[in-house]
Design a protein around this motif. Structure first.
Motif, PDB file in Angstrom:
ATOM      1  N   PRO A  81       0.834  -1.217   0.000  1.00 59.57           N
ATOM      2  CA  PRO A  81       0.000   0.000   0.000  1.00 59.57           C
ATOM      3  C   PRO A  81       0.859   1.255   0.000  1.00 59.57           C
ATOM      4  N   PRO A  82       0.392   2.315  -0.640  1.00 59.08           N
ATOM      5  CA  PRO A  82       1.132   3.577  -0.604  1.00 59.08           C
ATOM      6  C   PRO A  82       1.210   4.103   0.832  1.00 59.08           C
ATOM      7  N   LYS A  83       2.259   4.821   1.121  1.00 53.58           N
ATOM      8  CA  LYS A  83       2.453   5.338   2.483  1.00 53.58           C
ATOM      9  C   LYS A  83       1.768   6.679   2.703  1.00 53.58           C
ATOM     10  N   ASN A  84       1.471   7.380   1.633  1.00 52.16           N
ATOM     11  CA  ASN A  84       0.998   8.759   1.785  1.00 52.16           C
ATOM     12  C   ASN A  84      -0.333   9.027   1.100  1.00 52.16           C
ATOM     13  N   MET A  85      -1.241   8.055   1.157  1.00 53.98           N
ATOM     14  CA  MET A  85      -2.540   8.286   0.519  1.00 53.98           C
ATOM     15  C   MET A  85      -3.285   9.433   1.191  1.00 53.98           C
ATOM     16  N   LEU A  86      -4.093  10.094   0.377  1.00 49.40           N
ATOM     17  CA  LEU A  86      -4.920  11.190   0.871  1.00 49.40           C
ATOM     18  C   LEU A  86      -6.379  10.872   0.581  1.00 49.40           C
ATOM     19  N   PHE A  87      -7.243  11.005   1.593  1.00 48.63           N
ATOM     20  CA  PHE A  87      -8.678  10.795   1.433  1.00 48.63           C
ATOM     21  C   PHE A  87      -9.388  12.136   1.552  1.00 48.63           C
ATOM     22  N   GLU A  88     -10.296  12.408   0.613  1.00 52.46           N
ATOM     23  CA  GLU A  88     -11.028  13.672   0.634  1.00 52.46           C
ATOM     24  C   GLU A  88     -12.502  13.425   0.343  1.00 52.46           C
ATOM     25  N   VAL A  89     -13.364  13.788   1.287  1.00 55.19           N
ATOM     26  CA  VAL A  89     -14.806  13.730   1.052  1.00 55.19           C
ATOM     27  C   VAL A  89     -15.173  14.939   0.197  1.00 55.19           C
ATOM     28  N   THR A  90     -15.588  14.679  -1.029  1.00 52.64           N
ATOM     29  CA  THR A  90     -15.849  15.779  -1.969  1.00 52.64           C
ATOM     30  C   THR A  90     -17.315  16.195  -2.011  1.00 52.64           C
ATOM     31  N   SER A  91     -18.209  15.327  -1.549  1.00 52.69           N
ATOM     32  CA  SER A  91     -19.622  15.713  -1.460  1.00 52.69           C
ATOM     33  C   SER A  91     -20.318  14.820  -0.444  1.00 52.69           C
ATOM     34  N   GLN A  92     -21.353  15.345   0.172  1.00 53.98           N
ATOM     35  CA  GLN A  92     -22.169  14.548   1.087  1.00 53.98           C
ATOM     36  C   GLN A  92     -23.583  15.103   1.105  1.00 53.98           C
ATOM     37  N   LYS A  93     -24.548  14.210   0.979  1.00 54.88           N
ATOM     38  CA  LYS A  93     -25.952  14.579   1.072  1.00 54.88           C
ATOM     39  C   LYS A  93     -26.618  13.632   2.052  1.00 54.88           C
ATOM     40  N   ASN A  94     -27.213  14.168   3.088  1.00 52.23           N
ATOM     41  CA  ASN A  94     -27.759  13.340   4.162  1.00 52.23           C
ATOM     42  C   ASN A  94     -29.200  12.925   3.950  1.00 52.23           C
ATOM     43  N   ASP A  95     -29.827  13.392   2.864  1.00 53.42           N
ATOM     44  CA  ASP A  95     -31.217  13.004   2.585  1.00 53.42           C
ATOM     45  C   ASP A  95     -31.377  12.552   1.130  1.00 53.42           C
ATOM     46  N   ALA A  96     -30.396  11.790   0.655  1.00 56.41           N
ATOM     47  CA  ALA A  96     -30.462  11.267  -0.716  1.00 56.41           C
ATOM     48  C   ALA A  96     -31.545  10.194  -0.823  1.00 56.41           C
ATOM     49  N   LEU A  97     -31.937   9.898  -2.055  1.00 58.28           N
ATOM     50  CA  LEU A  97     -32.968   8.885  -2.327  1.00 58.28           C
ATOM     51  C   LEU A  97     -34.221   9.138  -1.485  1.00 58.28           C
ATOM     52  N   ASN A  98     -34.714  10.380  -1.545  1.00 60.21           N
ATOM     53  CA  ASN A  98     -35.930  10.769  -0.820  1.00 60.21           C
ATOM     54  C   ASN A  98     -35.813  10.534   0.683  1.00 60.21           C
ATOM     55  N   GLY A  99     -34.629  10.803   1.188  1.00 59.10           N
ATOM     56  CA  GLY A  99     -34.418  10.709   2.623  1.00 59.10           C
ATOM     57  C   GLY A  99     -33.973   9.357   3.118  1.00 59.10           C
ATOM     58  N   LYS A 100     -33.872   8.387   2.225  1.00 61.09           N
ATOM     59  CA  LYS A 100     -33.526   7.027   2.639  1.00 61.09           C
ATOM     60  C   LYS A 100     -32.034   6.856   2.910  1.00 61.09           C
ATOM     61  N   ALA A 101     -31.193   7.675   2.263  1.00 58.05           N
ATOM     62  CA  ALA A 101     -29.756   7.400   2.285  1.00 58.05           C
ATOM     63  C   ALA A 101     -28.914   8.631   2.573  1.00 58.05           C
ATOM     64  N   ILE A 102     -27.748   8.360   3.117  1.00 57.97           N
ATOM     65  CA  ILE A 102     -26.638   9.305   3.114  1.00 57.97           C
ATOM     66  C   ILE A 102     -25.787   8.949   1.901  1.00 57.97           C
ATOM     67  N   ARG A 103     -25.542   9.930   1.058  1.00 63.55           N
ATOM     68  CA  ARG A 103     -24.699   9.680  -0.114  1.00 63.55           C
ATOM     69  C   ARG A 103     -23.426  10.500   0.004  1.00 63.55           C
ATOM     70  N   LYS A 104     -22.290   9.803  -0.102  1.00 59.09           N
ATOM     71  CA  LYS A 104     -20.993  10.474  -0.025  1.00 59.09           C
ATOM     72  C   LYS A 104     -20.165  10.131  -1.251  1.00 59.09           C
ATOM     73  N   GLU A 105     -19.351  11.085  -1.679  1.00 58.33           N
ATOM     74  CA  GLU A 105     -18.332  10.837  -2.685  1.00 58.33           C
ATOM     75  C   GLU A 105     -16.986  11.136  -2.044  1.00 58.33           C
ATOM     76  N   VAL A 106     -16.076  10.212  -2.202  1.00 60.76           N
ATOM     77  CA  VAL A 106     -14.756  10.326  -1.576  1.00 60.76           C
ATOM     78  C   VAL A 106     -13.684  10.083  -2.628  1.00 60.76           C
ATOM     79  N   SER A 107     -12.716  10.975  -2.706  1.00 65.82           N
ATOM     80  CA  SER A 107     -11.581  10.784  -3.612  1.00 65.82           C
ATOM     81  C   SER A 107     -10.406  10.211  -2.832  1.00 65.82           C
ATOM     82  N   VAL A 108      -9.802   9.176  -3.404  1.00 61.79           N
ATOM     83  CA  VAL A 108      -8.609   8.553  -2.824  1.00 61.79           C
ATOM     84  C   VAL A 108      -7.436   8.877  -3.738  1.00 61.79           C
ATOM     85  N   TYR A 109      -6.514   9.691  -3.248  1.00 61.29           N
ATOM     86  CA  TYR A 109      -5.330  10.075  -4.023  1.00 61.29           C
ATOM     87  C   TYR A 109      -4.198   9.134  -3.648  1.00 61.29           C
TER      88      TYR A 109
END
Length: 430
Positions: A81-109
């Motif tokens: 595994p890389p030693k210096n990975m970076l994780f970044e949450v680029t978006s989050q919606k807490n009421d996705a799918l008509n309130g059923k879901a939390i939807r997150k997008e995360v970039s792994v560098y």
């Protein structure tokens, strides 16, 4: 412009090669009476001929031997595994799918630098969860935006295989791509059962074409003075599996996810990938192969449907170069795919087939599960509990699971129903 011209030239060359290969492909065998005689490599005997009759001998000697053979002869060795990975949450919606879901997008560098290669995770979690939730993780073929028709999901700008039905134009996704593969991802059913879903576009990790490993993550790890992996180093399937493990690295940092209950699932070539990921990385708590066929769950020695000859010539980037030694010489392989399934033991494993998917050899997939059972038994689990292929749509679910359903090469709601039931069986109370 020079780089664009180079990529275009590579793609044209690859297409010509692919057409030539299809024209020269040997006619597939679909006749059980024409299966060649074969003897499977012994699971429970060490390379020195010693019988493996204890869990200790399996863990200390035989399992490392088998894993090493798959690394050097089939999929290729992957880097640490890389030693210096970076994780970044680029978006989050807490009421996705008509309130059923939390939807997150995360970039792994992968290099820790935003200018370097990355993969994007699309994560759905039940909105009403009061504790970390178990998740299914899987790669997809045409971008995270294809698994749900949601205009807020980032539209991938990566290279895609040509596919008009998926809205791919000039090897790039368009707005018509959104939700194009939603039928394969039972998101609402998954959420309703208390699970989350983590989706990743495989092309973020490595584009699915033979470009000499010039794109994707491979160039990050080339040996000094080398422009491609060595014959025993990782091909594209191994790179995808490596990427799945890096996604799991992220999940270990996400307090909303139960990272000790992650099921890795894949279809077709991505089913080959899920098996290899689960074999290598024991952090995956459950492993699922959907119609993975040759190089996945199906026994290579049967030479039924897709064979090593076809797969290595049509997709030379999937496996390590050493795998080519066994084209039309399957009996010389020091391993076969029942040994891959056995590497998952004692964790739950599920293999699925489809009646009309003869190319993937359903019986060969079943036999891999059957012949992997001795390791599961040795390690004290319930094993498989079947000696004959089950009837259609009558799944087997013990520590090892299998079904063959009606229909074609696909992922269906029926498949997901079995995977969710299987996860309930093994995750509840754990």
């Amino acid at each position: 412009m020079k780089r664009l011209f180079l990529i275009t030239s590579i793609m044209l060359s690859a297409c010509v090669t692919c057409h030539q290969t299809q024209a020269e492909r040997p006619k597939p065998n679909y006749d059980e009476t024409k299966i060649p005689k074969y003897t499977l490599p012994a699971l429970l005997k060490t390379s020195s001929g010693k019988k493996v009759d204890s869990a200790e001998l399996w863990w200390k000697v035989r399992r490392p031997e088998i894993l090493s053979l798959f690394e050097s002869e089939v999929y290729g060795k992957s880097p640490a595994p890389p030693k210096n990975m970076l994780f970044e949450v680029t978006s989050q919606k807490n009421d996705a799918l008509n309130g059923k879901a939390i939807r997150k997008e995360v970039s792994v560098y992968f290099t820790g630098k935003k200018t370097g290669p990355r993969m994007d995770l699309l994560i759905y979690l039940p909105a009403k969860a009061t504790k970390p939730v178990p998740v299914f993780m899987g790669l997809n073929f045409y971008g995270n935006h294809t698994i749900a028709n949601d205009p807020e999901i980032k539209l991938s700008t990566q290279w895609m295989r040509a596919n008009k039905d998926k809205g791919i134009v000039n090897n790039r996704a368009t707005e018509k791509s959104r939700g194009a593969s939603a039928s394969r991802w039972a998101i609402e059913q998954i959420l309703d059962r208390g699970y989350g879903l983590v989706a990743i576009y495989c092309g973020d990790i490595d584009p699915d074409y033979d470009d000499g490993f010039q794109n994707g993550v491979h160039p990050l790890y080339n040996q000094a003075g080398k422009s491609k992996p060595a014959p025993d180093e990782w091909g594209t399937i191994a790179a995808w599996a490596w990427g799945l493990s890096r996604a799991l690295d992220y999940l270990e940092t996400d307090a909303q996810v139960d990272h000790e209950r992650v099921a890795v699932m894949g279809h077709s070539r991505l089913g080959k990938t899920s098996l290899w990921a689960g074999a290598q990385d024991q952090r995956f708590a459950l492993v699922i192969s959907n119609d993975s066929g040759c190089g996945g769950a199906a026994l290579s020695r049967r030479r039924f449907g897709e064979t090593l000859n076809v797969i290595n010539n049509a997709f030379p980037h999937w496996f390590c170069d050493n795998f080519n030694k066994y084209i039309d010489k399957e009996n010389d392989l020091p391993v076969d795919q029942h040994m891959l399934v056995a590497l998952v033991a004692p964790r739950p494993v599920y293999v699925a087939s489809a009646v009309e998917d003869r190319w993937a050899d359903p019986k060969g997939e079943f036999l891999s599960v059957l012949h992997a059972e001795p390791v599961y038994k040795l390690l004290g689990t319930s094993g498989f509990g079947a000696k004959q292929m089950p009837k259609v749509n009558q799944p087997i679910k013990q520590r090892m699971g299998y079904h063959i359903r009606t229909g074609k090469h696909n992922v269906t709601d029926y498949d997901w129903q079995q995977y969710l039931d299987f996860a309930d069986q093994h995750f509840q109370g754990s």
